[in-house]
Design an enzyme around this catalytic site. Structure first.
Site, short mmCIF file in Angstrom:
data_model
loop_
_atom_site.label_atom_id
_atom_site.label_comp_id
_atom_site.label_asym_id
_atom_site.label_seq_id
_atom_site.Cartn_x
_atom_site.Cartn_y
_atom_site.Cartn_z
N GLY A 374 37.34 65.45 34.84
CA GLY A 374 38.43 64.87 34.08
C GLY A 374 38.04 63.88 33.01
O GLY A 374 38.92 63.23 32.43
N SER A 694 20.94 52.95 47.52
CA SER A 694 21.54 51.79 46.86
C SER A 694 22.33 50.90 47.80
O SER A 694 22.79 49.83 47.39
CB SER A 694 22.44 52.25 45.70
OG SER A 694 23.50 53.03 46.19
N LYS A 737 29.71 52.08 39.06
CA LYS A 737 29.89 51.12 40.15
C LYS A 737 30.65 49.88 39.68
O LYS A 737 31.52 49.35 40.38
CB LYS A 737 28.52 50.72 40.71
CG LYS A 737 27.83 51.87 41.46
CD LYS A 737 26.42 51.51 41.88
CE LYS A 737 25.76 52.68 42.61
NZ LYS A 737 24.37 52.40 43.00
#
Length: 791
Positions: A374, A694, A737
């Site tokens: 999208g 991470s 993030k």
């Protein structure tokens, strides 16, 4: 049937004149059931059967005929025979040269076996005849059944092309239900088990019903058979007629001296091929196949295959190219008009145009747009084609498993066609289109081959100038094509294929960017599609922001456009009902239009309990907030991990524990602390797989918070990989993030110091809404995350 009727009187008189004996020889037959009044020849070859026939001829000429249950049995025992059979009279016998007997028998009456009296040298049985029942005073139903059987018999005769007049005279003369049933059954084609069932039925009405059922089936089969024969004959007649007409037409043209027809068509094909300017190798192959076509009959199957092949050669673009729009400013205007932001992508396209302007012979680049769904990867490809002035063709690769989809099928296969690449070139009609290979990360592979391996040649600028499709079997130049690939992630793309592409990452949009895009593109498009106008419906930026926050949380824009479309439809209905605008959408009216918000920020506590930390994770669909919980329990030093963690994340937890143990003195805990406590680390949403390095800093922070019983600030999130020496290593997906952190109301984010350069990608307005701290070692994290309040 006629012959049988003529001997009926003699059969009846024989039964009346001579009493049928109760003991007689038995003749076992394989695949036929003999009925009363039935006259038929039988070939007798088995030794026992020959002995039985001889015994009957030397006696009263009566013989009991019984059908075998399994026709493959050569020496049937009493258990292999049906107990109900027919008493027959041997009328004639003829010895064949091969030792077999040919006997003509006539069925006289039904009978059942009471006892087997002899087995050698032939079977002899004691029987009991079954009297034939007669229907007294038949009613309308019995009469209707009688007529139905006669009508069905006439239909079958007509469908089989048999003159039914004489046979129907015989059937119409029979008015006894049982006798008619036997007469018709003896001439029906049916399995011996079905015929035996009719023979064993003593009730005439029941027997006639069984015969009628078989007649109905036979009529259906005969009707279908006649239909198939008619269709086959019609097709054959049509083909013959066309053949003769075509031959006559050829003869007429020859008489007129007119070359015309196929010769003229072949000449036109040859002129077309010569005018295409084909490469030498392709021209040679096309001429060869055209010469073969000329020597073939036009109706042959191979001629059709060759004609289709030549049509493909003619329809493909070999030299026709669209002229690139090399006006850099105009191309920039078009890109900015179609897409907001995406500066890196636009800059790359403008660089390509600039080089193309200076060096027209340059090869087409292979770009790969990677980002969440999208974000506009596919629509960006259309804008690129529009800015270049080229044709655009989209080709979806999702779920493709067959290598032939890329390279095509060889012409030896039935229904062979070129691969999707050549088909796309035909659709484009030029040698330099923009071809978008959508969802390249979702290619599959199975026993039919590996499509990703077939794409290696297509997407290699050094090789694709001579791409060979299996169907064409000649090289085709793809070097002028601009290939654009799209993917949600790079992990599933084979490294050899990825090496041929220039990767351009398209991260998610910030809230401010979404508001601008919704205002410029989405809202305008949805208002138009739903029959409204800008004056009819007014939506402020504050309302758009509320839709973004409360009803969509995604990296892309698809759900946002759906929600805007839903609002537009609600007001389109009001306009259709006769209400007049303008309609102004407010935050209060959103709840009535779209329902309660689907996403709500949790009420933030002043402090989180010890052992809980906020991490940041990257997914193919954008960034996410990750809660990591750590709890201490009395035990023996076990480490318990739950939440469906992957191997890399489990290793990060082990590394976090080792680091915490090495810092026991600094943390102020006893040496035996880790030997007397179990540590349980849990990541909620246990059904969702989680993996990646991470989460290392979050794991160690949650663990240290639990050990020291000190809470962590509830508005701080973090990301980074850790080492046993306490270093914080860089990770990917920083922009995604930070976008996730902002959307969840986080005010401070900790990232590895070596990821500082990634902050250049973060928009300035987003940087103002959040504090980003860089850390090089784990020791730097603790002062940044400590809460000022105790839990």
């Amino acid at each position: 049937m006629q012959g049988e009727n003529s001997d009926t009187a003699s059969a009846e008189s024989a039964v009346q004149e001579a009493e049928i004996p109760t003991v007689m020889p038995l003749l076992a037959v394989r695949d036929i059931v003999v009925f009363n009044y039935m006259i038929l020849p039988l070939f007798v070859g088995r030794e026992k059967s020959v002995q039985a026939v001889d015994a009957a001829l030397n006696g009263s000429r009566y013989i009991f005929i019984s059908t075998q249950k399994d026709e493959s049995v050569d020496d049937p025992t009493p258990d292999d025979l049906y107990r109900t059979g027919t008493v027959a009279m041997i009328m004639r016998m003829l010895k064949m040269p091969d030792g077999r007997l040919k006997v003509l028998v006539q069925g006289l009456t039904r009978a059942r076996i009471l006892e087997f009296e002899q087995h050698d040298p032939y079977d002899k049985v004691r029987i009991e005849t079954i009297d034939e029942l007669v229907v007294e005073n038949p009613g309308p139903e019995e009469e209707a059944l009688l007529r139905s059987v006669k009508e069905q018999s006439e239909k079958i005769l007509t469908l089989r092309g048999i003159d039914a007049a004489e046979i129907m005279n015989v059937l119409n003369a029979v008015n006894e239900h049982g006798r008619l049933a036997d007469l018709v059954a003896s001439n029906l084609r049916m399995k011996s088990s079905e015929a035996q069932r009719i023979l064993e039925s003593h009730d005439p009405i029941e027997r006639l019903n069984l015969v009628n059922s078989q007649l109905v089936k036979e009529v259906e089969v005969a009707s279908m058979q006649a239909k198939i024969q008619s269709m086959a004959k019609e097709g054959m007649d049509k083909a013959q007629r066309e053949y003769f007409l075509r031959e006559q037409l050829k003869a007429i043209r020859r008489e007129l001296g007119d070359k015309g027809g196929e010769g003229e068509e072949m000449e036109e094909l040859r002129k077309t091929i010569n005018a295409l300017g084909l490469p030498k190798k392709v021209k040679k192959e096309a001429d060869k196949q055209l010469s073969r076509l000329e020597s073939m009959h036009p109706d042959s199957s191979e001629a059709t295959i060759l004609r289709t092949y030549i049509d493909w050669i003619i329809d493909l673009p070999w030299k026709k190219a669209s002229k690139d729009r090399l006006d850099i400013k105009e191309a920039a205007r078009i890109l900015h008009e179609d897409h907001y932001d995406l500066e890196k992508v636009k800059e790359r396209i403008l660089e390509y145009l600039s080089v193309r302007k200076l060096n027209p012979t340059m090869k087409g680049p292979i770009l790969c747009f990677v980002g969440p769904p999208g974000v506009g990867k596919t629509s960006l490809g259309k804008s690129i084609a529009r800015s270049l002035g080229r044709k655009f063709v989209r080709m979806s690769l999702g779920g493709m498993r067959d290598e032939a989809e890329i390279r095509g099928h060889r012409r030896t296969y039935i229904g062979a066609m070129p691969g999707r690449i050549i088909q796309s070139m035909k659709d484009a009609g030029t040698v330099n289109p923009v071809i978008m290979l959508d969802e390249i990360d979702k290619l599959g592979s199975d026993f039919r081959g590996d499509p990703s391996s077939a794409l290696l040649e297509v997407l290699d600028p050094e090789q694709n100038n001579s791409f060979t499709d299996h169907y064409l079997n000649v090289p085709y130049d793809l070097s002028k094509v601009m290939f654009i690939c799209t993917a949600n992630m790079l992990d599933t793309i084979p490294s050899a294929l990825l090496d041929r592409m220039e990767v351009i990452r398209i991260p998610g949009y910030t809230e401010q960017e979404k508001i601008v895009i919704a205002r410029r593109y989405l809202l305008t498009r949805q208002i138009k599609e739903n029959g409204l106008t800008d004056e009819t419906l007014v939506i402020s930026d504050a309302v758009l922001a509320e839709i973004i926050r409360g009803y969509t949380r995604e990296a892309g824009l698809r759900n946002l456009e759906r929600e805007i479309g839903s609002v537009c439809r609600k007001y389109a209905r009001r306009v259709a009902e006769g209400k007049k605008g303008p309609f102004r959408v407010t935050n209060a009216s959103l709840v009535k239009l779209l329902g309660q918000p689907k996403f709500m920020d949790e009420e933030r506590e002043s402090t989180m309990p010890p052992g809980v930390a906020l991490g940041l994770a990257w997914t193919p669909y954008g960034g996410e907030i990750l809660h990591i919980e750590c709890s201490l329990l009395p035990g023996k030093g076990k480490l318990i991990l739950t939440g469906k963690l992957g191997d890399v994340m489990k290793e990060s937890a082990q590394a976090a524990l080792s680091y915490a143990r090495s810092k026991s003195a600094t943390l102020g805990i006893g040496e035996d602390f880790f030997d007397t406590h179990d540590i349980h680390i849990h990541v909620p949403a246990g059904a969702t797989p989680k993996d990646g390095p991470s989460a290392g800093v979050t794991l160690v922070t949650a663990l240290m918070s639990a050990i020291t019983n000190e809470p962590i600030a509830s508005d701080v999130a973090m990301t980074g990989e850790i080492t046993l020496r306490g270093r914080v290593m860089p990770v990917g997906g920083i922009k995604e993030k930070i976008l996730a952190a902002v959307s969840h109301g986080v005010s401070k984010v900790l990232i590895p110091a070596r990821n500082a350069h990634d902050l250049d990608e973060i928009p300035k307005e987003l940087r103002k809404r959040i504090t980003v701290k860089t850390v090089e070692a784990i020791d730097e994290i603790w002062p940044e995350v400590r809460s000022t309040k105790k839990a």
